[in-house]
Design a protein around this motif. Structure first.
Motif, PDB file in Angstrom:
ATOM      1  N   VAL A 153       4.086  15.421  -3.038  1.00 52.15           N
ATOM      2  CA  VAL A 153       3.380  14.257  -2.512  1.00 52.15           C
ATOM      3  C   VAL A 153       2.328  13.845  -3.529  1.00 52.15           C
ATOM      4  CG1 VAL A 153       1.875  13.395  -0.672  1.00 52.15           C
ATOM      5  CG2 VAL A 153       3.736  14.978  -0.113  1.00 52.15           C
ATOM      6  N   THR A 154       2.349  12.574  -3.916  1.00 53.82           N
ATOM      7  CA  THR A 154       1.322  12.051  -4.811  1.00 53.82           C
ATOM      8  C   THR A 154       0.654  10.866  -4.132  1.00 53.82           C
ATOM      9  OG1 THR A 154       2.905  10.629  -5.954  1.00 53.82           O
ATOM     10  CG2 THR A 154       2.498  12.794  -6.921  1.00 53.82           C
ATOM     11  N   VAL A 155      -0.619  10.700  -4.420  1.00 58.98           N
ATOM     12  CA  VAL A 155      -1.411   9.633  -3.801  1.00 58.98           C
ATOM     13  C   VAL A 155      -1.914   8.704  -4.896  1.00 58.98           C
ATOM     14  CG1 VAL A 155      -3.464   9.120  -2.437  1.00 58.98           C
ATOM     15  CG2 VAL A 155      -2.080  11.141  -1.901  1.00 58.98           C
ATOM     16  N   ASP A 156      -1.753   7.412  -4.677  1.00 60.14           N
ATOM     17  CA  ASP A 156      -2.309   6.401  -5.568  1.00 60.14           C
ATOM     18  C   ASP A 156      -3.493   5.773  -4.849  1.00 60.14           C
ATOM     19  OD1 ASP A 156      -2.923   3.967  -6.916  1.00 60.14           O
ATOM     20  OD2 ASP A 156      -0.896   3.885  -7.738  1.00 60.14           O
ATOM     21  N   LEU A 157      -4.701   6.185  -5.251  1.00 55.89           N
ATOM     22  CA  LEU A 157      -5.913   5.693  -4.585  1.00 55.89           C
ATOM     23  C   LEU A 157      -6.097   4.194  -4.746  1.00 55.89           C
ATOM     24  CD1 LEU A 157      -8.542   8.467  -5.347  1.00 55.89           C
ATOM     25  CD2 LEU A 157      -7.864   7.626  -3.108  1.00 55.89           C
ATOM     26  N   GLU A 158      -5.761   3.671  -5.915  1.00 59.09           N
ATOM     27  CA  GLU A 158      -5.958   2.244  -6.168  1.00 59.09           C
ATOM     28  C   GLU A 158      -5.064   1.387  -5.271  1.00 59.09           C
ATOM     29  OE1 GLU A 158      -5.262  -0.667  -9.923  1.00 59.09           O
ATOM     30  OE2 GLU A 158      -6.427   1.155 -10.323  1.00 59.09           O
ATOM     31  N   LYS A 159      -3.801   1.785  -5.149  1.00 61.29           N
ATOM     32  CA  LYS A 159      -2.850   1.035  -4.321  1.00 61.29           C
ATOM     33  C   LYS A 159      -2.883   1.459  -2.858  1.00 61.29           C
ATOM     34  CE  LYS A 159       0.487   0.229  -8.018  1.00 61.29           C
ATOM     35  NZ  LYS A 159       1.864   0.502  -8.479  1.00 61.29           N
ATOM     36  N   LYS A 160      -3.548   2.570  -2.577  1.00 55.76           N
ATOM     37  CA  LYS A 160      -3.572   3.163  -1.232  1.00 55.76           C
ATOM     38  C   LYS A 160      -2.146   3.418  -0.749  1.00 55.76           C
ATOM     39  CE  LYS A 160      -8.056   1.647   0.360  1.00 55.76           C
ATOM     40  NZ  LYS A 160      -8.804   0.960   1.394  1.00 55.76           N
ATOM     41  N   THR A 161      -1.426   4.223  -1.546  1.00 55.16           N
ATOM     42  CA  THR A 161      -0.066   4.595  -1.176  1.00 55.16           C
ATOM     43  C   THR A 161       0.120   6.100  -1.336  1.00 55.16           C
ATOM     44  OG1 THR A 161       0.780   4.254  -3.426  1.00 55.16           O
ATOM     45  CG2 THR A 161       0.923   2.377  -1.895  1.00 55.16           C
ATOM     46  N   ALA A 162       1.100   6.616  -0.628  1.00 54.54           N
ATOM     47  CA  ALA A 162       1.523   8.011  -0.780  1.00 54.54           C
ATOM     48  C   ALA A 162       3.007   8.003  -1.085  1.00 54.54           C
ATOM     49  CB  ALA A 162       1.261   8.793   0.496  1.00 54.54           C
ATOM     50  N   THR A 163       3.390   8.717  -2.130  1.00 51.07           N
ATOM     51  CA  THR A 163       4.798   8.867  -2.489  1.00 51.07           C
ATOM     52  C   THR A 163       5.180  10.304  -2.178  1.00 51.07           C
ATOM     53  OG1 THR A 163       4.569   7.229  -4.245  1.00 51.07           O
ATOM     54  CG2 THR A 163       6.468   8.715  -4.376  1.00 51.07           C
ATOM     55  N   ALA A 164       6.226  10.460  -1.377  1.00 50.99           N
ATOM     56  CA  ALA A 164       6.628  11.792  -0.928  1.00 50.99           C
ATOM     57  C   ALA A 164       8.112  12.001  -1.167  1.00 50.99           C
ATOM     58  CB  ALA A 164       6.312  11.957   0.563  1.00 50.99           C
TER      59      ALA A 164
END
Length: 164
Positions: A7-18
Motif C-alpha cells: 500500500v502506498t499513499v500519495d499525500l498530494e493527490k490524496k490517494t492510496a494505491t493497494a
C-alpha cells in the motif's frame, strides 16, 4: 494474490494505491499514519478486492459513498492475458462494469482509492444488551443518526444467544 499487498499513499493527490492482495487493515494503517482514510471494510482483516468490486459499505459511507464510489482506477489481468487499467477516461466501460460485478471480468492486481482527511478518531466496539432494551437502543440510534447529517455512522446487529 495475497503477496501483492503493498500500500502506498500519495499525500498530494490524496490517494492510496493497494495491491490486489491487500487487506483493509493494511490500507487503513497506511492512510491513518498520515491522517487520511478511505471508505473501506468494516472488518479490517478481509481482502479489499471482493468488497470493492461488489460495491462495499464502510464506516465512512454516510459521508463519502460506497467503496466503489471511491475507486479511482483498477489494474486488471483479463482472460486473454492482457493487463489493462480501468478508469473513467480509459476503458470506461470496463471501469463501469467492475464497480459491482468486477470479479467477472478478470483478476484485479491493483486498486487506487480516493482518500479523505480524517480529522477525528474512528471508534468501534460492541455493546451487548438484553433484548428488552432493543426498542430503546434502536430509537436512540435513529435519533442520533438524524442529527449528525452524515458525519457519523453506526451499525446495529440483533442476535440471540443459543439456548442450552
Amino acid at each position: 494474490v495475497t503477496p501483492m499487498n503493498r500500500v502506498t499513499v500519495d499525500l498530494e493527490k490524496k490517494t492510496a494505491t493497494a495491491g490486489g492482495g491487500a487487506r483493509w487493515e493494511e490500507v487503513d494503517v497506511g492512510l491513518g499514519e498520515v491522517g487520511l482514510a478511505t471508505v473501506g471494510g468494516r472488518v479490517n482483516n478481509t481482502g479489499i478486492g471482493g468488497l470493492t468490486l461488489g460495491g462495499g459499505y464502510g464506516w465512512l459511507s454516510n459521508k463519502y459513498g460506497l467503496v466503489f464510489d471511491n475507486l479511482l482506477s483498477a489494474e486488471m489481468v483479463l482472460a486473454d492475458g492482457r493487463i489493462v487499467t480501468a478508469l473513467s477516461r480509459k476503458n470506461p466501460d470496463l471501469f463501469w462494469a467492475i464497480r459491482g460485478a468486477g470479479q467477472r471480468f478478470g483478476a484485479t492486481t491493483q486498486f487506487v482509492f480516493q482518500a479523505h482527511d480524517l480529522d477525528c478518531p474512528v471508534w468501534a466496539g460492541q455493546l451487548v444488551i438484553k433484548h428488552d432494551k432493543y426498542k430503546t437502543v434502536v430509537a436512540f440510534i435513529n435519533e442520533f443518526l438524524a442529527k449528525v447529517d452524515g458525519e457519523a455512522s453506526m451499525a446495529c446487529a440483533c442476535a440471540t444467544a443459543p439456548i442450552s
